[in-house]
Design an enzyme around this catalytic site. Structure first.
Site, short mmCIF file in Angstrom:
data_model
loop_
_atom_site.label_atom_id
_atom_site.label_comp_id
_atom_site.label_asym_id
_atom_site.label_seq_id
_atom_site.Cartn_x
_atom_site.Cartn_y
_atom_site.Cartn_z
CE LYS A 101 -4.56 0.88 -0.02
NZ LYS A 101 -5.67 0.02 -0.29
CG ASP A 141 -6.88 3.12 -1.49
OD1 ASP A 141 -7.58 2.23 -1.93
OD2 ASP A 141 -7.02 3.92 -0.56
#
Ligand code: NAD
Length: 414
Positions: A101, A141
């Site tokens: 991430k 995201d």
């Protein structure tokens, strides 16, 4: 409690059931690598040095995979927690990826398109030594989208001197993106929610649902629910919410947000709708609740007042660990984020496969494959929850952790 603390509690609940040793837990919980970079740019014309992060959590089962988030609250601990969730999510869906991430601590609401492009290109340049199409594959995201991916692919391609299409997923369809990627996360949230309703004896047609967050995940979750005959009686975003007892006209609302200021639902009007707050939405008397906004939205106070029978977690970490215990005690079925919102990474995987094979699947092919994987996984998790007498969340973590432990043993890492 922070998201990192919550993820630790959820991990430990499953690790205790699996009797995993302390040193193995440490290997599984701590990220393989954390990367922090500095990025020169401007925010609303003001020169700034932004902090960028990429966490590579675990690659025992395949390349690191996970989104890039642009938000003022992005910081290392949050990115570590989100990267760990990606490891468990990919393992649970049996996708050959590990978890990663990243993000930049910036405020995109204050930035022009040119400023966003400059930061996006600089960020991917800074990450290039540590990522690659078979090494670490980022995706969109919160506050990042196909446009951001397009700038990044272009920058990476210029640096590498060869096509870097499979380096990033979530690309626009016109440049290697997959049909169905935009819908995928929300569709997965909806289909797992619908299947869970069926399992507890509620007929989805005519059942009621509320969706918090009307962005990339929430809007498509609402659209799929609406399409499948569920009455979506309430939706909300950062500007507030709307309620309609007969069900909102979701396609009409999506048409509105396509051109509204900041793509917000604020200012929408239709017969029979009333305004509600986010808190009111979360505690509505509905069959299905889909929190698709941000983490920690359902805390202990809200959990005591939730009236939904099923919660399908569209956002990452929308239920705190303490709230999760209360919901479990109260018999609310919670489909955990690592399952409910895994549709996005599943179709990201499909996109990557299509890029390597230089082919394109049809929308129906993508959604049929997606539905099959999501429903199959929900069934597996449901069975483990029954046999282990635990929540769906613990069952999902048990399945996910087992596969990673197996891979780490096979590779001699533990
Ligand atoms: P987005 O930015 O497109 O949408 C977020 C939505 O939530 C917006 O409607 C925003 O107004 C609303 N929102 C933000 N803060 C809120 C608050 N405090 N109260 C109510 N509404 C609020 O982001 P997204 O891509 O839809 O992501 C939403 C969540 O889903 C995040 O947790 C993200 O990590 C997770 N997620 C996204 C994907 C994906 O494919 N986009 C995949 C898996 C998980």
């Amino acid at each position: 409690m922070s998201l990192l603390d919550n993820v630790k509690v959820f991990f430990d609940q499953a690790a205790n059931k699996l009797s995993i040793d302390a040193h193995v837990r440490q290997m599984l919980e701590e990220p393989d690598r954390v990367i922090e970079v500095k990025i020169a740019g401007t925010e609303g014309g003001v020169p700034k040095v932004f902090k960028g992060y990429r966490v590579q959590h675990n690659n025992a089962r395949g390349p690191y995979k996970g989104g890039l988030r642009y938000h003022p609250t992005v910081e290392m601990d949050e990115v570590i927690a989100l990267a760990a969730l990606m490891t468990w999510k990919c393992s649970l869906l049996n996708i050959p990826y590990g978890g990663g991430k990243g993000g930049v601590s910036c405020d995109p609401t204050k930035m022009t398109k040119e400023e966003l492009e400059q930061v996006s290109r600089a960020f991917i340049r800074a990450l290039m030594p540590n990522i690659g199409p078979t090494v670490d594959i980022p995706a969109p995201d919160v506050n990042t989208d196909g446009q951001v991916m397009a700038w990044m692919v272009d920058e990476a391609t210029q640096i590498a001197g060869e096509s870097m299409l499979p380096l990033l997923t979530g690309k626009p369809v016109s440049m290697g993106g997959s049909l169905g990627r935009a819908e995928s996360t929300g569709y997965g949230v909806a289909i797992t929610g619908i299947e869970a309703l069926k399992k507890i004896g509620i007929e989805p047609k005519g059942a009621t649902a509320a969706v918090q967050g009307f962005g990339k995940v929430g809007s498509w979750a609402a659209e799929r629910l609406h399409k499948m005959g569920v009455k979506v009686v309430a939706v909300s975003d950062i500007s507030g919410g709307y309620y309609c007892k007969d069900g909102l006209d979701i396609p009409d609302l999506m048409k509105y947000t396509a051109t509204s200021k900041g793509h917000l639902i604020e200012g929408y009007s239709a017969p029979g709708i009333t305004k509600i707050t986010n808190e009111e939405l979360l505690t509505l008397d509905v069959d299905l609740l889909c929190p698709c906004a941000m983490e920690n939205q359902i805390d202990t106070e809200i959990a005591k007042r939730v009236r939904a029978k099923v919660i399908s977690e569209g956002a990452n970490g929308p239920v705190t660990a303490d709230a999760d215990a209360i919901l479990s005690e109260r018999g609310v079925v919670v489909i955990p984020d690592i399952l409910a919102n895994a549709g996005g990474v599943t179709v990201s995987y499909f996109e990557w496969v299509q890029n390597f094979q230089h082919i394109s699947w049809t929308f129906d092919e993508v959604i049929n494959k997606l539905d099959g994987m999501m429903i199959g996984c929900l069934n597996d998790v449901w069975e483990v929850a029954k046999s282990e007498k635990c929540s769906l969340r613990t069952a999902a973590f048990i399945l996910a952790i087992k596969r990673v432990v197996d891979a780490m043993k096979l590779t001699g890492r533990i």
